[in-house]
Scaffold this active site. Structure first.
Site, PDB file in Angstrom:
ATOM      1  N   LYS A 163       0.859  -1.229  -0.117  1.00  4.50           N
ATOM      2  CA  LYS A 163       0.246   0.104  -0.033  1.00  4.50           C
ATOM      3  C   LYS A 163       0.838   1.144   0.050  1.00  4.50           C
ATOM      4  CE  LYS A 163      -4.383   0.836   0.114  1.00  4.50           C
ATOM      5  NZ  LYS A 163      -5.575   0.227  -0.656  1.00  4.50           N
ATOM      6  N   ASP A 214      -6.882   4.257  -4.684  1.00  2.00           N
ATOM      7  CA  ASP A 214      -7.378   4.109  -3.349  1.00  2.00           C
ATOM      8  C   ASP A 214      -8.318   5.445  -3.012  1.00  2.00           C
ATOM      9  OD1 ASP A 214      -7.671   2.277  -1.002  1.00  2.00           O
ATOM     10  OD2 ASP A 214      -7.306   3.883  -0.186  1.00  2.00           O
TER      11      ASP A 214
HETATM   12  P1  NDP Z   1     -12.865   7.534  -2.796  1.00  2.00           P
HETATM   13  O1  NDP Z   1     -11.919   8.592  -2.610  1.00  2.00           O
HETATM   14  O2  NDP Z   1     -13.385   7.392  -4.180  1.00  2.00           O
HETATM   15  O3  NDP Z   1     -14.253   7.840  -1.743  1.00  2.00           O
HETATM   16  C1  NDP Z   1     -14.086   8.032  -0.518  1.00  2.00           C
HETATM   17  C2  NDP Z   1     -15.679   8.153  -0.145  1.00  2.00           C
HETATM   18  O4  NDP Z   1     -15.725   8.209   1.441  1.00  2.00           O
HETATM   19  C3  NDP Z   1     -15.663   9.857  -0.329  1.00  2.00           C
HETATM   20  O5  NDP Z   1     -17.125  10.012  -0.553  1.00  2.00           O
HETATM   21  C4  NDP Z   1     -15.445  10.640   0.892  1.00  2.00           C
HETATM   22  O6  NDP Z   1     -16.273  11.755   1.236  1.00  2.00           O
HETATM   23  C5  NDP Z   1     -15.706   9.511   1.812  1.00  2.00           C
HETATM   24  N1  NDP Z   1     -14.887   9.638   3.276  1.00  2.00           N
HETATM   25  C6  NDP Z   1     -13.678   9.881   3.190  1.00  2.00           C
HETATM   26  N2  NDP Z   1     -13.303   9.899   4.585  1.00  2.00           N
HETATM   27  C7  NDP Z   1     -14.432   9.788   5.159  1.00  2.00           C
HETATM   28  C8  NDP Z   1     -14.635  10.066   6.539  1.00  2.00           C
HETATM   29  N3  NDP Z   1     -13.657  10.191   7.482  1.00  2.00           N
HETATM   30  N4  NDP Z   1     -16.067  10.205   6.870  1.00  2.00           N
HETATM   31  C9  NDP Z   1     -17.002  10.044   5.879  1.00  2.00           C
HETATM   32  N5  NDP Z   1     -16.824   9.815   4.651  1.00  2.00           N
HETATM   33  C10 NDP Z   1     -15.430   9.837   4.399  1.00  2.00           C
HETATM   34  O7  NDP Z   1     -12.474   6.309  -2.308  1.00  2.00           O
HETATM   35  P2  NDP Z   1     -12.787   4.843  -2.531  1.00  2.00           P
HETATM   36  O8  NDP Z   1     -14.261   4.639  -2.788  1.00  2.00           O
HETATM   37  O9  NDP Z   1     -11.603   4.223  -3.518  1.00  2.00           O
HETATM   38  O10 NDP Z   1     -12.382   3.919  -1.270  1.00  2.00           O
HETATM   39  C11 NDP Z   1     -13.305   3.740  -0.037  1.00  2.00           C
HETATM   40  C12 NDP Z   1     -12.901   2.839   0.575  1.00  2.00           C
HETATM   41  O11 NDP Z   1     -12.847   1.657   0.136  1.00  2.00           O
HETATM   42  C13 NDP Z   1     -11.473   2.900   1.624  1.00  2.00           C
HETATM   43  O12 NDP Z   1     -11.421   2.106   2.734  1.00  2.00           O
HETATM   44  C14 NDP Z   1     -10.527   2.101   0.649  1.00  2.00           C
HETATM   45  O13 NDP Z   1      -9.274   1.866   1.201  1.00  2.00           O
HETATM   46  C15 NDP Z   1     -11.514   0.861   0.066  1.00  2.00           C
HETATM   47  N6  NDP Z   1     -11.105   0.139  -1.078  1.00  2.00           N
HETATM   48  C16 NDP Z   1     -11.302   1.065  -2.231  1.00  2.00           C
HETATM   49  C17 NDP Z   1     -10.866   0.090  -3.318  1.00  2.00           C
HETATM   50  C18 NDP Z   1     -10.946   0.689  -4.808  1.00  2.00           C
HETATM   51  O14 NDP Z   1     -10.777  -0.098  -5.776  1.00  2.00           O
HETATM   52  N7  NDP Z   1     -10.963   2.012  -4.915  1.00  2.00           N
HETATM   53  C19 NDP Z   1     -10.823  -1.417  -3.307  1.00  2.00           C
HETATM   54  C20 NDP Z   1     -10.682  -1.940  -1.815  1.00  2.00           C
HETATM   55  C21 NDP Z   1     -11.014  -1.052  -0.842  1.00  2.00           C
HETATM   56  P3  NDP Z   1     -15.654  13.047   0.437  1.00  2.00           P
HETATM   57  O15 NDP Z   1     -16.116  12.925  -0.879  1.00  2.00           O
HETATM   58  O16 NDP Z   1     -16.145  14.386   1.028  1.00  2.00           O
HETATM   59  O17 NDP Z   1     -13.809  13.064   0.454  1.00  2.00           O
END
Ligand code: NDP
Length: 452
Positions: A127, A167
């Site tokens: 990571k 991510d």
């Molecule tokens: P994105 O950056 O696309 O989206 C993250 C989302 O979560 C945004 O809507 C963001 O809000 C919100 N968010 C972030 N921090 C907080 C918080 N502290 N409280 C509330 N909402 C929050 O990321 P991903 O969708 O790619 O990733 C989401 C999760 O999935 C992570 O844990 C990541 O490690 C995991 N993951 C992702 C993969 C992938 O393929 N992308 C694969 C496997 C796991 P805002 O828009 O306001 O920033």
């Protein structure tokens, strides 16, 4: 409890590094789960597998200097944690978010090792990322940062060495800029990153893969646990990024009714079902805030984060049949778990990495809620990343249907593997233990076979 486990847990208790707490949380969960395995097979102790797995193979930390639009020089920290490559090249995402530090990346790298093992594919775990905040930056600033980041990272990666992906804060746009810089520096057109735009080597369905995979896993789990399927059922989802949006999309495709999503500022509750086209416009096209949703759908409710009482989150107070935490780590607390149980929820599927606190997970399991842990449930993203590596290596392009079918089969196989392992080790229905034992066993057996 075994001495070996007590010793490992003792190390955490005496650490003074606050950033490492999340890493210890992840490690503790695995160590507790694998106790029966350590008891039944002395090889793991003899080869010091636990000691070796609690330390990453390499942590690379570097300075990233770049210039913003006002000609000011900015400095961030970049990282790559190459955790374990027993099963294949290091593989895992890059996160750009102000909260990124070494502890968070060690936790994510550690989880990634077991997740990748569970897929059955030849990939190790890693990571990386930076404390750079992409929010509010211009497109040009994002490009400058990505170039500066890659000017250092390129020394440590390669298609057979380490293949990063996206991510939080890193999507196709960032991967495109990172890839462009890698190509410029090395003069090599390698499949060194996954999640690339389709036009230059990306796989069809990579953007959808994690979210769709979460739903495929949940369908398989509900079937195995003899629960009613998701069709027609109310579902709640948190987050509004890549994972959340494609989880919602697949849930809607199969006929479930998704009534929520959230971002770092607040939660949307729309009892008639989320308007996903609008969410995509707000979050993907405009990179805006979810509060804009209620400008269009005035009957929907927007609940700002600040207005919700401490210890709980608005999303998890909405009655639902199945819940899908897809935002970030530790977003679902014990209070939230209790609210879900009180409101009749029967299943929780982790789209984000470790979104449930240990207390929440324990409570849900004790109440016999079907619980799909992240390292199994969200493995669809990395699986399709591996499919992208295969396509790049063979200069082929697979169709959407081909990738979707392979993703579905992979998620069903992971679910079955986890459920059977749990049964074999006397914890039937406990998918956390099943995933930890099955993932650990595959990595540990490879480590033993490869010597020290
Ligand atoms: P994105 O950056 O696309 O989206 C993250 C989302 O979560 C945004 O809507 C963001 O809000 C919100 N968010 C972030 N921090 C907080 C918080 N502290 N409280 C509330 N909402 C929050 O990321 P991903 O969708 O790619 O990733 C989401 C999760 O999935 C992570 O844990 C990541 O490690 C995991 N993951 C992702 C993969 C992938 O393929 N992308 C694969 C496997 C796991 P805002 O828009 O306001 O920033």
């Amino acid at each position: 409890m075994l001495d070996i486990i007590e010793n490992e847990l003792d190390k955490f208790t005496h650490s003074n590094c606050a950033d490492d707490m999340i890493f210890f949380q992840a490690m503790r969960e695995v160590i507790v789960s694998i106790a029966p395995l350590l008891e039944s097979d002395v090889r793991y102790k003899r080869f010091a597998i636990l000691d070796r797995l609690t330390i990453p193979e390499r942590i690379i930390k570097f300075k990233v200097t770049w210039m913003d639009d006002n000609q000011n020089i900015q400095v961030n920290t970049g990282y790559r944690v190459q955790y374990n490559n027993s099963l294949g090249p290091y593989k895992g995402g890059l996160r750009f978010h102000p909260t990124v530090n070494e502890g968070i990346l060690k936790f994510l790298g550690f989880e990634q090792v077991f997740k990748n093992a569970l897929t059955g594919l030849p990939i190790g775990g890693a990571k990386g990322g930076s404390d750079f905040d992409p929010k509010g930056k211009s497109d040009f600033e994002i490009m400058k940062f990505c170039s500066a980041f890659m000017s250092e990272l390129h020394k440590y990666i390669g298609p057979r060495i380490d293949v990063p992906a996206g991510d939080i804060g890193v999507g196709a746009r960032e991967i495109g800029y990172l890839f462009g810089e890698y190509k410029k520096i090395t003069s090599s057109y390698d499949g060194v990153l996954t999640g690339k735009p389709f036009i230059f080597g990306g796989s069809l369905m990579r953007p959808e893969a994690t979210g769709y995979g979460v739903v495929y896993f949940t369908q398989a789990m509900l079937e195995l646990e003899k629960k009613e399927p998701l069709q027609g059922k109310i579902c709640t989802v948190s987050g509004a990024g890549n994972v959340a949006i494609y989880t919602i999309e697949k849930l809607q495709m199969i006929g479930a009714v998704v009534v929520s999503c959230s971002d770092s500022e607040g939660t949307i509750y729309d009892c008639r079902g989320i308007d996903l086209k609008l969410i995509k416009e707000i979050k993907f096209a405009k990179r805006g805030s979810l509060k804009e949703y209620v400008d269009v759908h005035i009957e929907a409710k927007y609940i700002p984060v600040a207005s919700y009482p401490d210890g709980g989150h608005a999303v998890w107070n909405i009655p639902c049949y199945a819940a899908f935490p897809c935002a970030t780590q530790n977003e679902l607390t014990k209070v939230d778990a209790q609210n879900l149980i009180n409101n009749g929820c029967i299943s929780v599927s982790e789209g984000a990495n470790m979104p449930s606190t240990p207390e929440a997970a324990e409570l849900l399991l004790s109440q016999k809620i079907c619980f799909a842990p992240a390292k199994a449930c969200n493995a669809g993203g990395v699986s399709v990343s591996e499919f992208e590596m295969s396509q790049n290596a063979s200069m082929q392009k697979w169709s959407f249907e081909q990738v979707d079918q392979k993703l579905k089969e992979t998620m069903q196989q992971i679910c079955k593997r986890v459920a059977l392992t749990a049964r074999d080790y006397g914890v039937e229905g406990n998918y956390i233990d099943g995933a930890n034992i099955a993932g650990f066993k595959r990595v540990a057996d490879a480590m033993i076979a490869e010597g020290i």
